[in-house]
Scaffold this motif. Structure first.
Motif, PDB file in Angstrom:
ATOM      1  N   LEU A 182       7.177  -4.594   4.910  1.00  0.00           N
ATOM      2  CA  LEU A 182       6.664  -5.966   4.834  1.00  0.00           C
ATOM      3  C   LEU A 182       7.782  -6.942   5.122  1.00  0.00           C
ATOM      4  CD1 LEU A 182       4.763  -5.444   1.486  1.00  0.00           C
ATOM      5  CD2 LEU A 182       3.632  -6.052   3.613  1.00  0.00           C
ATOM      6  N   GLY A 208       6.286  -5.592  -9.901  1.00  0.00           N
ATOM      7  CA  GLY A 208       5.771  -4.497 -10.701  1.00  0.00           C
ATOM      8  C   GLY A 208       5.117  -3.465  -9.794  1.00  0.00           C
ATOM      9  N   GLN A 238       7.455  -0.650   0.722  1.00  0.00           N
ATOM     10  CA  GLN A 238       6.579  -0.300  -0.380  1.00  0.00           C
ATOM     11  C   GLN A 238       6.101   1.145  -0.193  1.00  0.00           C
ATOM     12  OE1 GLN A 238       2.979  -2.642  -0.614  1.00  0.00           O
ATOM     13  NE2 GLN A 238       2.641  -2.148  -2.761  1.00  0.00           N
ATOM     14  N   GLY A 250       5.416  -1.024  -6.305  1.00  0.00           N
ATOM     15  CA  GLY A 250       5.503  -2.354  -5.741  1.00  0.00           C
ATOM     16  C   GLY A 250       6.543  -2.404  -4.631  1.00  0.00           C
ATOM     17  N   PRO A 251       6.515  -3.460  -3.812  1.00  0.00           N
ATOM     18  CA  PRO A 251       7.521  -3.611  -2.750  1.00  0.00           C
ATOM     19  C   PRO A 251       8.925  -3.732  -3.339  1.00  0.00           C
ATOM     20  CG  PRO A 251       5.678  -5.117  -2.417  1.00  0.00           C
ATOM     21  CD  PRO A 251       5.523  -4.548  -3.775  1.00  0.00           C
ATOM     22  N   GLY A 280      -1.579  -7.964   4.029  1.00  0.00           N
ATOM     23  CA  GLY A 280      -0.308  -8.190   3.348  1.00  0.00           C
ATOM     24  C   GLY A 280      -0.528  -8.648   1.917  1.00  0.00           C
ATOM     25  N   LEU A 312       5.265   1.433   3.757  1.00  0.00           N
ATOM     26  CA  LEU A 312       4.754   0.165   4.283  1.00  0.00           C
ATOM     27  C   LEU A 312       5.913  -0.822   4.313  1.00  0.00           C
ATOM     28  CD1 LEU A 312       2.248  -1.572   5.075  1.00  0.00           C
ATOM     29  CD2 LEU A 312       2.103  -2.211   2.657  1.00  0.00           C
ATOM     30  N   GLY A 321       1.456  -8.999   7.444  1.00  0.00           N
ATOM     31  CA  GLY A 321       0.415  -8.035   7.091  1.00  0.00           C
ATOM     32  C   GLY A 321       0.915  -6.623   6.873  1.00  0.00           C
ATOM     33  N   GLY A 322       2.169  -6.370   7.241  1.00  0.00           N
ATOM     34  CA  GLY A 322       2.741  -5.054   6.998  1.00  0.00           C
ATOM     35  C   GLY A 322       2.641  -4.112   8.183  1.00  0.00           C
ATOM     36  N   GLY A 332      -4.069  -4.522   5.571  1.00  0.00           N
ATOM     37  CA  GLY A 332      -3.979  -5.347   6.768  1.00  0.00           C
ATOM     38  C   GLY A 332      -3.747  -6.824   6.522  1.00  0.00           C
ATOM     39  N   TYR A 345      10.879  -5.918   2.918  1.00  0.00           N
ATOM     40  CA  TYR A 345      10.596  -5.065   1.775  1.00  0.00           C
ATOM     41  C   TYR A 345       9.998  -3.746   2.282  1.00  0.00           C
ATOM     42  CZ  TYR A 345      10.942  -9.209  -1.262  1.00  0.00           C
ATOM     43  OH  TYR A 345      11.378 -10.323  -1.947  1.00  0.00           O
TER      44      TYR A 345
END
Lengths: 113, 110
Positions: free
Chosen positions: B88, A105, B37, B42-43, A42, B86, B102-103, A40, B35
């Motif tokens: 972003l 990564g 994810q 990772g994104p 980010g 997710l 916050g996604g 929540g 992005y």
């Protein structure tokens, strides 16, 4: 393709320990970043570096330090780990030019007991 | 501190439905990046929009940057289970610093 490699996928440490998270990129990027990701919220920037031995604080640097001795490697250090530092940590790199994407990564999921 | 608000935070839909995700701010950004994810990764960058009013399409995904460069939207047509993840948004400014929203966690059920 750009590859950003984080040394550990999962890590479990104890309160008070000194913790090192390592990140290496293979594309000669000037910029490197450390984020933590919590549900929540980010991604929140901890520290970034735009050159060797250069570092700047991000939004949440308290309790962390970083080291960039070589261009390809950026380390995040938790000086004395605390339970509220349990999180997913993501490293990223990018070129310095404006609007360039960041390459991430796969993250280190760190648990502090 | 610049803030990016994403809505909705969670979205669960059936395969074939359309959806829109919003990314709003009171701040102006030089560009807006989206992005995606997936779990355990990772994104990964989907798109960068730079010009106010710009629209970019990536197969079934349509990205729009607001005229004032403060907001953006992502529209997915005929969502598929492979779109699950997710999403972003991130606003870029000087020095290529990103401020992340916050996604939006999207689940597309078959």
């Amino acid at each position: 393709d750009v590859k950003v490699t984080q040394s550990s996928r999962y890590l479990v440490k104890r309160t008070g320990e000194k913790v090192f998270l390592e990140c290496v990129q293979d594309m000669d990027h000037e910029n490197m970043f450390w984020y933590r990701q919590d549900p929540g919220l980010g991604l929140r920037l901890i520290y970034f570096s735009y050159d060797v031995k250069m570092k700047e604080k991000g939004d949440i640097p308290e309790g962390y330090s970083v080291s960039r001795e070589k261009k390809e490697r950026f380390s995040l250090i938790l000086e004395s780990a605390s339970t509220n530092q349990t999180s997913m940590y993501l490293c990223a790199s990018s070129l310095v030019a404006v609007n360039q994407p960041q390459h991430f990564g796969d993250g280190t999921r760190l648990s502090i007991l | 501190t610049q803030l990016l608000e994403q809505s909705p935070k969670f979205l669960s839909i059936q395969e074939g439905e359309n959806l829109t995700v919003y990314c709003n701010s009171s701040s102006v950004f030089s560009s807006l990046q989206w992005y995606r994810q997936e779990p355990g990764e990772g994104p990964v960058l989907l798109v960068t929009v730079v010009t106010g009013g710009e629209v970019k399409k990536l197969k079934r995904l349509t990205f729009q940057f607001g005229d004032a460069r403060k907001d953006s939207s992502l529209h997915i047509t005929a969502a598929q289970p492979g779109d699950t993840g997710l999403y972003l948004c991130a606003g870029a400014n000087a020095g290529n610093m990103l401020t992340f929203g916050g996604g939006t966690r999207l689940m597309v059920k078959p």
